[in-house]
Motif scaffolding. Structure first.
Motif, PDB file in Angstrom:
ATOM      1  N   LEU A   1       0.828  -1.206   0.000  1.00 37.12           N
ATOM      2  CA  LEU A   1       0.000   0.000   0.000  1.00 37.12           C
ATOM      3  C   LEU A   1       0.864   1.259   0.000  1.00 37.12           C
ATOM      4  CD1 LEU A   1      -2.844  -1.025   2.482  1.00 37.12           C
ATOM      5  CD2 LEU A   1      -2.918  -0.969  -0.021  1.00 37.12           C
ATOM      6  N   GLY A   2       2.020   1.205   0.677  1.00 32.93           N
ATOM      7  CA  GLY A   2       2.944   2.334   0.645  1.00 32.93           C
ATOM      8  C   GLY A   2       3.464   2.586  -0.755  1.00 32.93           C
ATOM      9  N   ILE A   3       3.765   1.508  -1.478  1.00 29.70           N
ATOM     10  CA  ILE A   3       4.227   1.630  -2.862  1.00 29.70           C
ATOM     11  C   ILE A   3       3.105   2.197  -3.740  1.00 29.70           C
ATOM     12  CG2 ILE A   3       4.962   0.304  -4.891  1.00 29.70           C
ATOM     13  CD1 ILE A   3       6.366  -1.629  -2.920  1.00 29.70           C
ATOM     14  N   ALA A   4       1.882   1.690  -3.526  1.00 30.58           N
ATOM     15  CA  ALA A   4       0.742   2.185  -4.297  1.00 30.58           C
ATOM     16  C   ALA A   4       0.509   3.669  -4.050  1.00 30.58           C
ATOM     17  CB  ALA A   4      -0.507   1.387  -3.939  1.00 30.58           C
ATOM     18  N   ASP A   5       0.589   4.076  -2.791  1.00 27.96           N
ATOM     19  CA  ASP A   5       0.384   5.479  -2.439  1.00 27.96           C
ATOM     20  C   ASP A   5       1.446   6.367  -3.090  1.00 27.96           C
ATOM     21  OD1 ASP A   5      -0.966   7.538  -0.642  1.00 27.96           O
ATOM     22  OD2 ASP A   5       1.119   7.701  -0.003  1.00 27.96           O
ATOM     23  N   ALA A   6       2.696   5.891  -3.106  1.00 32.10           N
ATOM     24  CA  ALA A   6       3.761   6.671  -3.738  1.00 32.10           C
ATOM     25  C   ALA A   6       3.515   6.809  -5.238  1.00 32.10           C
ATOM     26  CB  ALA A   6       5.112   6.013  -3.473  1.00 32.10           C
ATOM     27  N   HIS A   7       3.083   5.720  -5.879  1.00 34.49           N
ATOM     28  CA  HIS A   7       2.760   5.790  -7.311  1.00 34.49           C
ATOM     29  C   HIS A   7       1.637   6.793  -7.564  1.00 34.49           C
ATOM     30  CE1 HIS A   7       5.309   2.964  -9.422  1.00 34.49           C
ATOM     31  NE2 HIS A   7       5.123   2.052  -8.475  1.00 34.49           N
ATOM     32  N   LEU A   8       0.639   6.795  -6.695  1.00 36.98           N
ATOM     33  CA  LEU A   8      -0.472   7.730  -6.843  1.00 36.98           C
ATOM     34  C   LEU A   8       0.022   9.171  -6.761  1.00 36.98           C
ATOM     35  CD1 LEU A   8      -3.495   8.350  -7.081  1.00 36.98           C
ATOM     36  CD2 LEU A   8      -3.650   8.080  -4.589  1.00 36.98           C
ATOM     37  N   ARG A   9       0.870   9.450  -5.776  1.00 39.95           N
ATOM     38  CA  ARG A   9       1.380  10.813  -5.621  1.00 39.95           C
ATOM     39  C   ARG A   9       2.267  11.235  -6.789  1.00 39.95           C
ATOM     40  NH1 ARG A   9       4.235  10.928  -0.103  1.00 39.95           N
ATOM     41  NH2 ARG A   9       3.894   8.690   0.025  1.00 39.95           N
ATOM     42  N   LEU A  10       2.849  10.249  -7.474  1.00 40.03           N
ATOM     43  CA  LEU A  10       3.663  10.552  -8.650  1.00 40.03           C
ATOM     44  C   LEU A  10       2.843  10.572  -9.939  1.00 40.03           C
ATOM     45  CD1 LEU A  10       6.846   8.468  -7.771  1.00 40.03           C
ATOM     46  CD2 LEU A  10       6.697  10.955  -7.915  1.00 40.03           C
ATOM     47  N   GLY A  11       1.529  10.351  -9.804  1.00 38.67           N
ATOM     48  CA  GLY A  11       0.643  10.419 -10.957  1.00 38.67           C
ATOM     49  C   GLY A  11       0.432   9.110 -11.683  1.00 38.67           C
ATOM     50  N   ASN A  12       0.949   7.997 -11.139  1.00 39.49           N
ATOM     51  CA  ASN A  12       0.795   6.681 -11.775  1.00 39.49           C
ATOM     52  C   ASN A  12      -0.459   5.993 -11.224  1.00 39.49           C
ATOM     53  OD1 ASN A  12       3.300   7.224 -12.986  1.00 39.49           O
ATOM     54  ND2 ASN A  12       4.401   6.271 -11.282  1.00 39.49           N
ATOM     55  N   ARG A  13      -1.611   6.513 -11.586  1.00 38.07           N
ATOM     56  CA  ARG A  13      -2.874   6.072 -10.998  1.00 38.07           C
ATOM     57  C   ARG A  13      -3.182   4.605 -11.287  1.00 38.07           C
ATOM     58  NH1 ARG A  13      -6.821   9.333  -8.913  1.00 38.07           N
ATOM     59  NH2 ARG A  13      -5.641  11.126  -9.690  1.00 38.07           N
ATOM     60  N   GLU A  14      -2.957   4.155 -12.504  1.00 40.59           N
ATOM     61  CA  GLU A  14      -3.282   2.773 -12.853  1.00 40.59           C
ATOM     62  C   GLU A  14      -2.382   1.783 -12.115  1.00 40.59           C
ATOM     63  OE1 GLU A  14      -5.941   1.766 -14.427  1.00 40.59           O
ATOM     64  OE2 GLU A  14      -6.475   3.891 -14.455  1.00 40.59           O
ATOM     65  N   LYS A  15      -1.113   2.119 -12.011  1.00 45.39           N
ATOM     66  CA  LYS A  15      -0.190   1.260 -11.260  1.00 45.39           C
ATOM     67  C   LYS A  15      -0.631   1.181  -9.802  1.00 45.39           C
ATOM     68  CE  LYS A  15       3.702  -1.001 -10.475  1.00 45.39           C
ATOM     69  NZ  LYS A  15       3.952  -2.370 -10.994  1.00 45.39           N
ATOM     70  N   ALA A  16      -1.017   2.309  -9.246  1.00 48.41           N
ATOM     71  CA  ALA A  16      -1.479   2.338  -7.861  1.00 48.41           C
ATOM     72  C   ALA A  16      -2.714   1.471  -7.681  1.00 48.41           C
ATOM     73  CB  ALA A  16      -1.764   3.779  -7.439  1.00 48.41           C
ATOM     74  N   ARG A  17      -3.667   1.583  -8.611  1.00 42.40           N
ATOM     75  CA  ARG A  17      -4.901   0.805  -8.514  1.00 42.40           C
ATOM     76  C   ARG A  17      -4.605  -0.697  -8.573  1.00 42.40           C
ATOM     77  NH1 ARG A  17      -7.328   2.955 -12.285  1.00 42.40           N
ATOM     78  NH2 ARG A  17      -8.774   4.353 -11.184  1.00 42.40           N
ATOM     79  N   ALA A  18      -3.714  -1.099  -9.457  1.00 43.01           N
ATOM     80  CA  ALA A  18      -3.392  -2.523  -9.597  1.00 43.01           C
ATOM     81  C   ALA A  18      -2.768  -3.079  -8.310  1.00 43.01           C
ATOM     82  CB  ALA A  18      -2.441  -2.722 -10.779  1.00 43.01           C
ATOM     83  N   LEU A  19      -1.911  -2.304  -7.694  1.00 46.22           N
ATOM     84  CA  LEU A  19      -1.275  -2.754  -6.453  1.00 46.22           C
ATOM     85  C   LEU A  19      -2.283  -2.871  -5.313  1.00 46.22           C
ATOM     86  CD1 LEU A  19       1.980  -0.627  -6.697  1.00 46.22           C
ATOM     87  CD2 LEU A  19       1.880  -3.129  -6.619  1.00 46.22           C
ATOM     88  N   VAL A  20      -3.172  -1.904  -5.203  1.00 37.45           N
ATOM     89  CA  VAL A  20      -4.195  -1.960  -4.156  1.00 37.45           C
ATOM     90  C   VAL A  20      -5.103  -3.171  -4.373  1.00 37.45           C
ATOM     91  CG1 VAL A  20      -6.198  -0.802  -3.155  1.00 37.45           C
ATOM     92  CG2 VAL A  20      -4.146   0.509  -3.714  1.00 37.45           C
TER      93      VAL A  20
END
Length: 366
Positions: free
Chosen positions: A325-344
């Protein structure tokens, strides 16, 4: 805090300190393994002690009140801790520390102040310790401290009235680190360590959050955090005119080394080093380090990217949903929304309804 007035031996009367004895200072504040009152960090004792011993130095231990002292919670199975726990002489000295007021500075080649949050309470207000440190310095001893240990140095004034740290390069547990890890006790501190050292004229420097950082200014040696302990101990050995003996770094040191390698731009080399021998690296520490560095980074992309890479370095060797979830949150803050969603989604597949994952998914889709 009251100023400490010291009676310091004139320089003309000084003698050379003992050549082979290090005085280790620990807080006596600890209770219930740090639950009801913080004490000292056992890791900062064990790692330094083993290095001192390997380099032919004797160690004595002292605290403000003398007698037994209590460390904060630690891992007794960590190799450096297990080794010290098996050393009956060392454990006997920790079980019956010497009283600082009974000591003479001339008996020690170096004074090493151990950290732990307890050091913020009893060490700065203990006048005999300030006098001992001042006299040790005036006699030519090495003075060193790690993590919160430099709190003992802040009030020290020399014979001419100047602060020991004034005009000297120093480090210690930083305000950034305190903001993340000191919430339970920091509100009771007399001051924040970084602020106190700066106000007394110390030339402050720091590394990124929880990365090892050792500053040597002549005979003054300071370390930023617990992971700076081996570096501080070896810097003390060098300041005493000795060459530290070769040794195998522990898994904490190896973990910090690959994170430094990553942050220096060699991500592939760092990943390859961990892959070759994961057990030799404290991968949980790597993951934790990246997780908290990401929290501290906020939306600063320059700081967030290496924190994300650090978490991803540990991820293949950990099954910790919080890290994912920490990795997903970091991706979200960097604008990588799809990557974040897949990890969650991978977390929710394994733990349906997990509150933190559901909350993060709402942020992603919001």
């Amino acid at each position: 805090m009251l100023a400490v007035v010291l009676t310091v031996v004139p320089l003309s009367a000084l003698s050379t300190p003992a050549l082979d004895t290090v005085l280790m200072i620990v807080s006596g504040e600890g209770r219930d393994a740090g639950k009801t009152r913080p004490g000292y960090e056992f890791d900062e004792v064990s790692q330094a002690w083993l290095i001192f011993k390997a380099n032919g130095l004797s160690v004595e231990v002292a605290s403000p009140q003398g007698g037994p002292v209590e460390a904060d919670k630690y891992n007794p199975k960590e190799p450096f801790n297990a080794q010290l726990l098996a050393d009956h002489d060392a454990m006997g000295k920790l079980a019956n520390t010497r009283k600082i007021a009974d000591l003479q500075a001339a008996d020690y080649a170096a004074v090493y102040v151990v950290g732990g949050k307890g050091a913020m309470f009893d060490l700065p207000r203990h006048a005999p310790l300030q006098e001992l440190i001042a006299n040790a310095w005036q006699r030519g001893a090495v003075v060193a401290a790690v993590c919160h240990g430099p709190a003992a140095l802040a009030p020290v004034r020399l014979a001419d009235g100047t602060a020991l740290v004034a005009g000297r390069k120093v480090t210690g547990f930083s305000n950034e680190e305190e903001a993340l890890f000191g919430k339970k006790w920091a509100k009771e501190f007399p001051w924040l360590l970084e602020d106190a050292l700066r106000e007394r004229g110390g030339q402050w420097s720091e590394a990124p959050l929880m990365m090892p950082h050792v500053v040597t200014d002549g005979r003054l040696v300071t370390g930023q955090n617990p992971y700076s302990t081996p570096g501080v101990a070896e810097a003390i050995v060098r300041a005493l005119g000795r060459t530290p003996v070769a040794r195998q770094p522990g898994r904490d040191e190896r973990a910090m080394a690959v994170v430094h390698q990553l942050r220096s731009g060699d991500l592939k080399g760092a990943a390859a080093a961990v892959k070759r021998d994961p057990a030799a690296h404290h991968v949980e520490l790597i993951g934790m380090l990246g997780y908290y560095q990401a929290k501290a980074a906020g939306d600063d992309a320059t700081a967030l990217r290496p924190a994300l890479q650090t978490m991803e370095l540990a991820a293949p060797y950990m099954t910790e949903p919080q890290l994912t979830l920490g990795i997903a949150d970091a991706h979200l803050r960097l604008g990588n929304r799809e990557k974040a969603r897949a990890l969650v989604q991978t977390v929710l597949d394994a733990s349906p309804g997990m509150e933190q994952a559901v909350t993060l998914l709402k942020r992603i889709d919001g």
